[in-house]
Write a protein that holds these residues in place. Sequence first.
Motif, mmCIF file in Angstrom:
data_model
loop_
_atom_site.group_PDB
_atom_site.id
_atom_site.type_symbol
_atom_site.label_atom_id
_atom_site.label_comp_id
_atom_site.label_asym_id
_atom_site.label_seq_id
_atom_site.Cartn_x
_atom_site.Cartn_y
_atom_site.Cartn_z
ATOM 1 N N ASP A 124 0.830 -1.211 0.000
ATOM 2 C CA ASP A 124 0.000 0.000 0.000
ATOM 3 C C ASP A 124 0.861 1.256 0.000
ATOM 4 N N ILE A 125 1.913 1.256 0.838
ATOM 5 C CA ILE A 125 2.784 2.437 0.923
ATOM 6 C C ILE A 125 3.504 2.655 -0.399
ATOM 7 N N PHE A 126 3.974 1.579 -1.022
ATOM 8 C CA PHE A 126 4.682 1.728 -2.293
ATOM 9 C C PHE A 126 3.766 2.340 -3.351
ATOM 10 N N ILE A 127 2.534 1.820 -3.419
ATOM 11 C CA ILE A 127 1.625 2.324 -4.454
ATOM 12 C C ILE A 127 1.263 3.785 -4.197
ATOM 13 N N GLU A 128 0.980 4.149 -2.920
ATOM 14 C CA GLU A 128 0.599 5.530 -2.613
ATOM 15 C C GLU A 128 1.770 6.485 -2.823
ATOM 16 N N THR A 129 2.969 6.106 -2.400
ATOM 17 C CA THR A 129 4.128 6.988 -2.600
ATOM 18 C C THR A 129 4.505 7.071 -4.065
ATOM 19 N N GLU A 130 4.322 5.967 -4.801
ATOM 20 C CA GLU A 130 4.612 6.001 -6.226
ATOM 21 C C GLU A 130 3.635 6.936 -6.945
ATOM 22 N N SER A 131 2.397 6.946 -6.475
ATOM 23 C CA SER A 131 1.410 7.859 -7.063
ATOM 24 C C SER A 131 1.785 9.314 -6.785
ATOM 25 N N PHE A 134 2.303 10.029 6.258
ATOM 26 C CA PHE A 134 3.757 9.901 6.196
ATOM 27 C C PHE A 134 4.396 11.142 6.802
ATOM 28 N N LEU A 135 5.504 10.901 7.510
ATOM 29 C CA LEU A 135 6.299 12.060 7.939
ATOM 30 C C LEU A 135 7.032 12.629 6.741
ATOM 31 N N ASN A 136 7.675 11.746 5.988
ATOM 32 C CA ASN A 136 8.367 12.127 4.749
ATOM 33 C C ASN A 136 8.057 11.062 3.710
ATOM 34 N N VAL A 137 7.626 11.509 2.545
ATOM 35 C CA VAL A 137 7.335 10.540 1.492
ATOM 36 C C VAL A 137 8.618 9.875 1.014
ATOM 37 N N PHE A 138 9.656 10.645 0.786
ATOM 38 C CA PHE A 138 10.969 10.121 0.399
ATOM 39 C C PHE A 138 12.006 10.791 1.281
ATOM 40 N N ARG A 139 13.097 10.032 1.531
ATOM 41 C CA ARG A 139 14.152 10.607 2.355
ATOM 42 C C ARG A 139 15.484 10.042 1.903
ATOM 43 N N ARG A 159 19.401 10.143 -0.163
ATOM 44 C CA ARG A 159 19.807 10.060 -1.564
ATOM 45 C C ARG A 159 19.193 8.842 -2.251
ATOM 46 N N ALA A 160 18.893 7.794 -1.448
ATOM 47 C CA ALA A 160 18.305 6.588 -2.027
ATOM 48 C C ALA A 160 16.803 6.705 -2.214
ATOM 49 N N ARG A 161 16.227 7.838 -1.768
ATOM 50 C CA ARG A 161 14.787 8.069 -1.901
ATOM 51 C C ARG A 161 14.001 6.936 -1.242
ATOM 52 N N SER A 162 14.353 6.660 0.036
ATOM 53 C CA SER A 162 13.716 5.566 0.769
ATOM 54 C C SER A 162 12.267 5.904 1.053
ATOM 55 N N ARG A 163 11.441 4.859 1.039
ATOM 56 C CA ARG A 163 10.014 5.017 1.283
ATOM 57 C C ARG A 163 9.703 4.690 2.747
ATOM 58 N N PRO A 164 8.625 5.223 3.296
ATOM 59 C CA PRO A 164 8.310 5.075 4.735
ATOM 60 C C PRO A 164 7.552 3.774 5.021
ATOM 61 N N TYR A 165 8.298 2.666 5.157
ATOM 62 C CA TYR A 165 7.654 1.385 5.454
ATOM 63 C C TYR A 165 7.436 1.167 6.957
ATOM 64 N N LYS A 166 8.216 1.843 7.803
ATOM 65 C CA LYS A 166 8.179 1.592 9.240
ATOM 66 C C LYS A 166 6.968 2.256 9.871
ATOM 67 N N ILE A 223 1.618 6.526 12.117
ATOM 68 C CA ILE A 223 2.398 7.310 11.172
ATOM 69 C C ILE A 223 3.489 6.409 10.607
ATOM 70 N N TYR A 224 3.738 6.582 9.297
ATOM 71 C CA TYR A 224 4.753 5.768 8.630
ATOM 72 C C TYR A 224 5.983 6.622 8.364
ATOM 73 N N THR A 225 7.140 6.002 8.616
ATOM 74 C CA THR A 225 8.399 6.685 8.386
ATOM 75 C C THR A 225 9.403 5.696 7.805
ATOM 76 N N GLN A 226 10.576 6.248 7.437
ATOM 77 C CA GLN A 226 11.603 5.402 6.831
ATOM 78 C C GLN A 226 12.214 4.472 7.893
ATOM 79 N N ILE A 227 12.759 3.349 7.368
ATOM 80 C CA ILE A 227 13.369 2.341 8.256
ATOM 81 C C ILE A 227 14.649 2.905 8.878
#
Length: 708
Positions: free
Chosen positions: A658-665, A681-686, A688-695, A704-708
């Motif tokens: 779900d997070i991947f699809i919403e952040t990709e959108s 999400f606190l941050n959609v991407f964070r 240089r690797a543009r990590s997604r908030p799976y945690k 709330i979802y944030t990066q690992i």
Amino acid sequence: MVNKREKESDRESIDSKKHRKSNSSNSTEVPAKQVKVDVYANVIQFEEEESKKRSADVDADLFLETCEKLKTIFAEIAQLKTQNSSKAQEEIKAKRITGSFLFAQLKKLSRLDKVRLRAGRDALHKEKLTVDSNKLQLQNLLYEADHLRKEVQQCFQFKSQDEEIDLVDEQKFYEEAPETISRPEKTQNDEHARRLARLEWELHQRKELAAMCKTLQTAKESVAREIDSKTNRLQSLMPCLDQLLKSTRPLQDALEINIEKEWKTEKIARLLPRPLYVAYVNLSAYAEISNKLIDTRIVGDEDEAKELESTDKVENEGENAGDESDDAGDDDDDPENDGPHSSKKHHHRRQLSTVTTEVNVYKPHPLSITFKLPAAASNNGPTLSITFYFLPALRFVTVQTKLVDFETEGVAARDVLDPTKIMNCLLTNENDDNEVLHPKTKYTLHHLSLDPSTFFMKLGEHQLGKPFTWAQNLCGLNFIVSSKSTVSTFSNNEQTQETVPEIVEKMHTRLKARYQLYRQVLALEQLIGNGSKGAGTNAPSCILAQWSPITFVEYAERTLATSRFIDENLVTSNHLLYHAVLIRGSAKMDGFISVSPNFPAECPIWAITLNVNGSRLLSSNSNDIKEMEYWINSIESFKRNVSNVLILQLKRAMSSLDIFIETESIRLSSSSNEVKAEKTFLNVFRGRARSRPYKVIQNGGSVIYTQI
């Protein structure tokens, strides 16, 4: 035929002579005192002498000449008969007389020829007799020469029986033998006398040993009679003991002591082969002391086991007798007699011939042991029945497992409690099948033209189970060596006693963990088609479309997603493998889950492929999928949540999708009605690797979802 005619002519001539003799005797008066003369004998003697004086060739010429004269006379007589005159008649008479004389002469020549022929025949017969006599004498001489030659050869080949006797050495002979037998002043210089003295000393010793043997035999018979008398006395006590045992049964029932049952069990246990006996004793003791729920029993045909035991005893006695005879034969061998004729000595040696057929290989011992291991103290969980078989031909133990009083449900969950796989890799991560193939087993299988895989498959067909390494350890067998590492084995009872608690605890832990895993997989199958069921307030938007078991071949075919786990030996053919499909809109996630045989010691591993927007994303070509796999496979509270670890991993996989699809959108600035932003999400991407908030982070009553 010629001889017969000659004899008849001789007989006629003799008769005619006798007739002339009689006529002459009648016509002449013999004086009273005249000496009787045998004229016939004299004539024969005269003719024999005449035949010797004149040769046969002269008589042959005379014969031809006489014949010519007769022809002439016959011709003249025939001519005279034509004249028909008195003078011719007189001449004819005269010529007849002359012809008669010529005929007489021919007869005489014939007699002389017969005399010569008879004399030659007699001489030939005499020579034949001489030749036959000489030939017979020659044959006799040749036979005697051949007989003497054989006698000489036998003399050369003669070996006295005393050569096969193992005599004491000469030094010991002179030390132990009395001087009346040893006679050193004579035997030290005479080898033959020394040999005779040593044989005499051997005979003296053997007589003493025979007397001692007779004494011991008498003592043995006396002891045997005493044993028989005591045996009869003990047998007479059996009815009394049975009566006493019957009278004490009420007391046994009152004290809850079943002595008879224990006695019967011990009696049957003595018929078990050594490996099964070791396992039975240790399992029974462990069950009695630590876990009353373990039930150990002996199963099988007692009569057949007794027959097999008696047969083995007879064979062992025969082998021991053969070994003793071999040892005695080896002791009798004299190294001094080694030579070209040493192979002619007759030594009876035992030849071991083990006839092993494919039927004998798969024939277990008539008795086996079975113990039941429950998954829990209550009757809610399954109970595993484990049967140990012993194969005498291959000298190892096999294990057959089955579930008792428990029916599995579902499709994917049924494979979790598969009795044929539930105890695989109990001690190691490797497959246990090849670890029991010690050299004897390999040679036997090679002799029967069987490869190991076919052999283990046929064990299953014969309902004999598998030869696990832990089963050999439990039974005290010490020949198991792994191809990669040496497996601990045990050869004495103390070491086996130390191993039994460890193995039983591992079996109980394995069964309990598999039952928990079974309940999880069964719950996951019930979630198919409904992603929000049982997921709490933070319900995912995607749904679980599929959860099904797959084979190792199917798992390995997903090369791009699963190859790294197989290459690093994190997933083997012993793992439980599943395929999960998560769907949200047009996006599809395929999860390939591998559960280790040592679960819950090892966490399940997910390999993910994601099909979204016409692209196929893998951990090898997308950092997002790599982070997603890391997030799903790294559950910090794994060991505290063994009972629902797969559900937790599935929940993470669904939320990650779900997070991947919403952040990709958001990244694509898509306003499609298919994707609705439901996560915070606190941050959609964070970074240089543009990590997604799976945690996930709890924020009061919200998430709330944030990066690992």
